[in-house]
Design a protein around this motif. Structure first.
Motif, PDB file in Angstrom:
ATOM      1  N   GLY A 246       0.823  -1.199   0.000  1.00  9.10           N
ATOM      2  CA  GLY A 246       0.000   0.000   0.000  1.00  9.10           C
ATOM      3  C   GLY A 246       0.857   1.250   0.000  1.00  9.10           C
ATOM      4  N   LYS A 247       1.323   1.634   1.192  1.00  5.28           N
ATOM      5  CA  LYS A 247       2.145   2.837   1.304  1.00  5.28           C
ATOM      6  C   LYS A 247       3.589   2.583   0.888  1.00  5.28           C
ATOM      7  N   VAL A 248       4.009   1.338   0.959  1.00  7.51           N
ATOM      8  CA  VAL A 248       5.408   1.014   0.665  1.00  7.51           C
ATOM      9  C   VAL A 248       5.628   0.960  -0.841  1.00  7.51           C
ATOM     10  N   LYS A 249       6.707   1.550  -1.288  1.00  4.82           N
ATOM     11  CA  LYS A 249       7.089   1.479  -2.699  1.00  4.82           C
ATOM     12  C   LYS A 249       8.463   0.829  -2.788  1.00  4.82           C
ATOM     13  N   ILE A 250       8.569  -0.205  -3.610  1.00  3.03           N
ATOM     14  CA  ILE A 250       9.854  -0.874  -3.785  1.00  3.03           C
ATOM     15  C   ILE A 250      10.753   0.038  -4.615  1.00  3.03           C
ATOM     16  N   PRO A 251      11.891   0.460  -4.076  1.00  3.20           N
ATOM     17  CA  PRO A 251      12.748   1.411  -4.795  1.00  3.20           C
ATOM     18  C   PRO A 251      13.232   0.865  -6.133  1.00  3.20           C
ATOM     19  N   GLU A 252      13.351   1.754  -7.092  1.00  2.00           N
ATOM     20  CA  GLU A 252      13.819   1.373  -8.417  1.00  2.00           C
ATOM     21  C   GLU A 252      15.224   0.789  -8.353  1.00  2.00           C
ATOM     22  N   ASP A 253      16.005   1.256  -7.399  1.00  2.00           N
ATOM     23  CA  ASP A 253      17.373   0.752  -7.243  1.00  2.00           C
ATOM     24  C   ASP A 253      17.380  -0.744  -6.947  1.00  2.00           C
ATOM     25  N   LEU A 254      16.429  -1.212  -6.118  1.00  2.00           N
ATOM     26  CA  LEU A 254      16.351  -2.644  -5.820  1.00  2.00           C
ATOM     27  C   LEU A 254      15.924  -3.437  -7.048  1.00  2.00           C
ATOM     28  N   ILE A 255      14.994  -2.884  -7.816  1.00  2.00           N
ATOM     29  CA  ILE A 255      14.539  -3.563  -9.032  1.00  2.00           C
ATOM     30  C   ILE A 255      15.709  -3.745  -9.998  1.00  2.00           C
ATOM     31  N   LYS A 256      16.529  -2.715 -10.128  1.00  2.00           N
ATOM     32  CA  LYS A 256      17.681  -2.800 -11.026  1.00  2.00           C
ATOM     33  C   LYS A 256      18.687  -3.846 -10.551  1.00  2.00           C
ATOM     34  N   LYS A 257      18.756  -4.060  -9.243  1.00  2.00           N
ATOM     35  CA  LYS A 257      19.687  -5.050  -8.698  1.00  2.00           C
ATOM     36  C   LYS A 257      19.158  -6.473  -8.805  1.00  2.00           C
ATOM     37  N   GLY A 258      17.880  -6.617  -9.176  1.00  2.00           N
ATOM     38  CA  GLY A 258      17.333  -7.957  -9.354  1.00  2.00           C
ATOM     39  C   GLY A 258      16.112  -8.264  -8.523  1.00  2.00           C
ATOM     40  N   SER A 259      15.635  -7.308  -7.727  1.00  2.00           N
ATOM     41  CA  SER A 259      14.419  -7.525  -6.948  1.00  2.00           C
ATOM     42  C   SER A 259      13.232  -7.701  -7.892  1.00  2.00           C
ATOM     43  N   LYS A 260      12.352  -8.654  -7.573  1.00  2.00           N
ATOM     44  CA  LYS A 260      11.215  -8.957  -8.447  1.00  2.00           C
ATOM     45  C   LYS A 260       9.901  -8.807  -7.693  1.00  2.00           C
ATOM     46  N   LEU A 261       8.851  -8.504  -8.441  1.00  2.00           N
ATOM     47  CA  LEU A 261       7.504  -8.408  -7.891  1.00  2.00           C
ATOM     48  C   LEU A 261       6.618  -9.440  -8.566  1.00  2.00           C
ATOM     49  N   GLY A 262       5.442  -9.680  -7.975  1.00  2.00           N
ATOM     50  CA  GLY A 262       4.479 -10.585  -8.580  1.00  2.00           C
ATOM     51  C   GLY A 262       3.855  -9.983  -9.823  1.00  2.00           C
ATOM     52  N   ARG A 263       2.962 -10.717 -10.439  1.00  2.00           N
ATOM     53  CA  ARG A 263       2.373 -10.286 -11.714  1.00  2.00           C
ATOM     54  C   ARG A 263       1.588  -8.986 -11.584  1.00  2.00           C
ATOM     55  N   LYS A 264       1.022  -8.740 -10.413  1.00  2.00           N
ATOM     56  CA  LYS A 264       0.252  -7.518 -10.193  1.00  2.00           C
ATOM     57  C   LYS A 264       0.972  -6.560  -9.248  1.00  2.00           C
ATOM     58  N   GLY A 265       2.266  -6.758  -9.106  1.00  2.00           N
ATOM     59  CA  GLY A 265       3.042  -5.878  -8.247  1.00  2.00           C
ATOM     60  C   GLY A 265       3.126  -6.338  -6.809  1.00  2.00           C
ATOM     61  N   GLU A 266       2.798  -7.614  -6.548  1.00  2.00           N
ATOM     62  CA  GLU A 266       2.836  -8.117  -5.180  1.00  2.00           C
ATOM     63  C   GLU A 266       4.275  -8.293  -4.687  1.00  2.00           C
ATOM     64  N   ILE A 267       4.429  -8.202  -3.366  1.00  2.00           N
ATOM     65  CA  ILE A 267       5.693  -8.564  -2.728  1.00  2.00           C
ATOM     66  C   ILE A 267       5.773 -10.084  -2.689  1.00  2.00           C
ATOM     67  N   ILE A 268       6.865 -10.635  -3.187  1.00  2.00           N
ATOM     68  CA  ILE A 268       7.061 -12.081  -3.203  1.00  2.00           C
ATOM     69  C   ILE A 268       8.414 -12.398  -2.572  1.00  2.00           C
ATOM     70  N   CYS A 269       8.755 -13.665  -2.499  1.00  2.00           N
ATOM     71  CA  CYS A 269      10.031 -14.057  -1.894  1.00  2.00           C
ATOM     72  C   CYS A 269      11.208 -13.381  -2.598  1.00  2.00           C
ATOM     73  N   GLN A 270      11.128 -13.302  -3.927  1.00  2.00           N
ATOM     74  CA  GLN A 270      12.244 -12.761  -4.693  1.00  2.00           C
ATOM     75  C   GLN A 270      12.294 -11.236  -4.701  1.00  2.00           C
ATOM     76  N   THR A 271      11.380 -10.596  -3.967  1.00  2.00           N
ATOM     77  CA  THR A 271      11.505  -9.156  -3.772  1.00  2.00           C
ATOM     78  C   THR A 271      12.706  -8.856  -2.885  1.00  2.00           C
ATOM     79  N   CYS A 272      12.955  -9.737  -1.923  1.00  2.00           N
ATOM     80  CA  CYS A 272      14.082  -9.547  -0.992  1.00  2.00           C
ATOM     81  C   CYS A 272      15.245 -10.495  -1.265  1.00  2.00           C
ATOM     82  N   HIS A 273      14.982 -11.622  -1.917  1.00  2.00           N
ATOM     83  CA  HIS A 273      16.023 -12.630  -2.135  1.00  2.00           C
ATOM     84  C   HIS A 273      16.334 -12.767  -3.626  1.00  2.00           C
ATOM     85  N   LYS A 274      17.596 -12.692  -3.958  1.00  2.00           N
ATOM     86  CA  LYS A 274      18.069 -12.945  -5.318  1.00  2.00           C
ATOM     87  C   LYS A 274      18.807 -14.275  -5.292  1.00  2.00           C
TER      88      LYS A 274
END
Length: 555
Positions: A246-274
């Motif tokens: 909701g209020k939390v936004k996954i930083p673009e910097d993490l996405i560039k490093k390999g952080s992933k979201l679910g199909r609809k933008g959900e937080i998943i295991c691979q959001t924090c783990h590469k």
């Protein structure tokens, strides 16, 4: 004479037989149309020998033996129906070159353009059958324990020491359900190999996975102890997954490093783990390296103000250990209350998830027992728009559901407009006061109606829900105006308790309307007793007594 006759007869017969043999021309390419030429299409006699086409097909000048179309010409059901396994879903990439960083062993040939093809890994002849057709078909080398995969994808090998998911034997049992879906184990017991998670042909999921990781399902097959819900549907005190932030936004910097979201933008295991090629943090394969709270505060930036408050146990209880046996200095300022995959504290009593977290400290025998939440308090674990509890006297609030700005929470602890009132509806445990980012760590400084981790200062906080009660402002019942020296049940002046706190005490008031004044009357009538606590001969409203001839009551 007879001997000469038989000799002449034998020689004549032999000569006739030889003439017959030499009279029949030997075939130039026997059985080519039925055997080799099935794949080596260019070897058909008329192409290979005469160098021309026929009435049925044009001349085939190009070598097509290793083309994917040749493979499909049999695997389309003509000989073997492999469409569902190989062609209908995702499969290993072909018709493209391997990545520049990848070194392909010479045993796996590319085509003349340098592209990968079916024949890069497969060949129809000259291979060992040691693995058996039940495991693999016509591969150029043994794929025992995913040896073929590792020979090209060497950067994915080596386990956590090289920034990759662990491989090899493990104490963790590989679930039967995963094996039924196509997972393959290596030799020995619970031996994780590439094909335990990936399937080369026929995967309907991303990255050729047995199951999708975009909803964390593949991870949870083995790591079921990390699921936020128990088998009976109760919420574990873990970091949420498979939820849209909701209020939390996954930083673009993490996405560039390999952080992933679910199909609809959900937080998943691979959001924090590469889990592959992680050069950042290898032990836990985290997407960001740093001390304790650094990854947490990367996304939860609004929680950073906790640092200068008493909820930072560095200031209030530095020796306190969480259930992982670590102090705040060892695991970071978030760790006393939150651990990503296990409980940090033993939850307190209660039904709703959020309030139980608060009571893990604010209860007798725990580190915040000096700030106990008394028996009679503001109702929690209730839907303010649908209160069925007969013990809760207030049945309605003065705001429409769509206009309520304070958060309600589901049983699982997520913000939910149709949810329940919890401690966190009024309190933000990460911020000492709503109108400032400054904190307070001095032990002798107590909270008041403007601080105390409140989401709004009182009475503005009360007004969010009870706006229909605010006709009291500047009336004779506004004790800030009429009795500024009068103290409530806790000994607080109106300037200390705020407008509402002169009569209602949110934590520690008396039964019925969390009343904050001494109750003098024992009439048995709740509202009458509240009024008489002021309207008596010794009270602050002694000029407005209920006399003998008054409007009838209790009828």
């Amino acid at each position: 004479m007879k001997k000469i006759f038989y000799l002449i007869l034998f020689m004549t017969t032999l000569t006739l037989q030889l003439d017959t043999v030499y009279a029949v021309e030997a075939p130039r390419n026997p059985n080519s149309a039925k055997e080799c030429a099935i794949c080596h299409y260019r070897w058909i006699d008329i192409f290979f020998v005469d160098g021309k086409g026929s009435e049925l097909v044009p001349y085939q000048a190009e070598k097509v033996v290793a083309k994917p179309e040749i493979c499909f010409s049999c695997h389309d059901g003509s000989v073997v129906d492999s469409r569902a396994k190989v062609y209908n879903d995702h499969r290993h990439k072909i018709n493209r070159p391997p990545p520049e960083y990848m070194k392909i062993p010479k045993i796996y040939p590319l085509d003349k353009e340098g592209n990968m093809q079916c024949a890069t890994c497969h060949t129809a002849h000259g291979v060992s059958s040691e693995m058996g057709i039940e495991k693999t078909i016509f591969v150029r080398s043994s794929n025992k324990n995913s040896a073929m995969c590792r020979s090209c994808h060497s950067d994915k090998d080596g386990g956590t020491a090289f920034g990759n998911h662990p491989i090899g034997s493990t104490k963790m049992k590989i679930p039967d359900g995963l094996i039924k879906r196509g997972a393959i184990l290596g030799d020995g017991e619970n031996n994780i190999i590439c094909e335990t998670c990936h399937v080369v042909h026929g995967s309907p999921n991303e990255s050729f996975l047995i199951e999708s990781s975009r909803n964390s399902q593949l991870c949870l097959e083995c790591h079921s102890d990390k699921n936020i819900f128990t088998q009976d549907g109760k919420r574990n005190h873990f970091h949420v997954i498979n939820a849209i932030p909701g209020k939390v936004k996954i930083p673009e910097d993490l996405i560039k490093k390999g952080s992933k979201l679910g199909r609809k933008g959900e937080i998943i295991c691979q959001t924090c783990h590469k889990i592959h090629n992680n050069r950042i943090e290898k032990d836990l394969l985290l997407i960001k390296k740093g001390k304790g709270e650094s990854l947490c505060l990367t996304c939860h930036t609004d929680k950073q103000y906790l640092a200068n408050t008493k909820h930072n146990l560095n200031h209030s209880a530095p020796n306190e250990k969480n259930l992982d046996g670590k102090t705040v200095a060892e695991a970071g300022i978030c760790s006393p209350c939150h651990l990503p995959h296990k409980e940090a504290r033993k939850p307190g009593e209660g039904n709703d998830f959020t309030t139980r977290l608060c009571l893990s400290c604010h209860s007798k025998g725990n580190i915040a027992e000096k700030a106990l939440i008394k028996n009679y308090k503001h109702p929690v674990d209730v839907n303010p728009f649908d209160i069925a509890d007969t013990e809760v006297l207030l049945k309605a609030i003065g705001v429409k559901k769509k206009d309520l700005k304070l958060p309600l929470f589901s049983r699982a602890g997520a913000q939910d407009r149709n949810g329940l009132v919890t401690c966190a509806t009024c309190h933000d445990p990460h911020r000492w006061r709503s109108d400032s980012t400054e904190g307070e760590i001095r032990e002798d400084v107590k909270g008041d109606h403007k601080t105390s981790f409140l989401r709004r200062p009182s009475p503005a906080l009360c007004r969010e829900c009870h706006s229909n009660k605010f006709a009291i402002v500047n009336s004779k019942h506004d004790m800030r105006k009429t009795a500024p020296e009068e103290k409530n049940f806790l000994g607080q002046l109106p300037s200390e308790s705020g407008l509402c706190g002169t009569c209602h005490i949110i934590h520690g008031g008396q039964k019925n309307y969390i009343w904050g004044r001494d109750i003098k009357s024992k009439s048995g009538q709740v509202v009458q007793n509240l009024c008489v606590s002021c309207h008596n001969k010794d009270g602050i409203a002694n000029k407005k007594l209920i006399k003998e001839y008054s409007h009838p009551m209790d009828i």
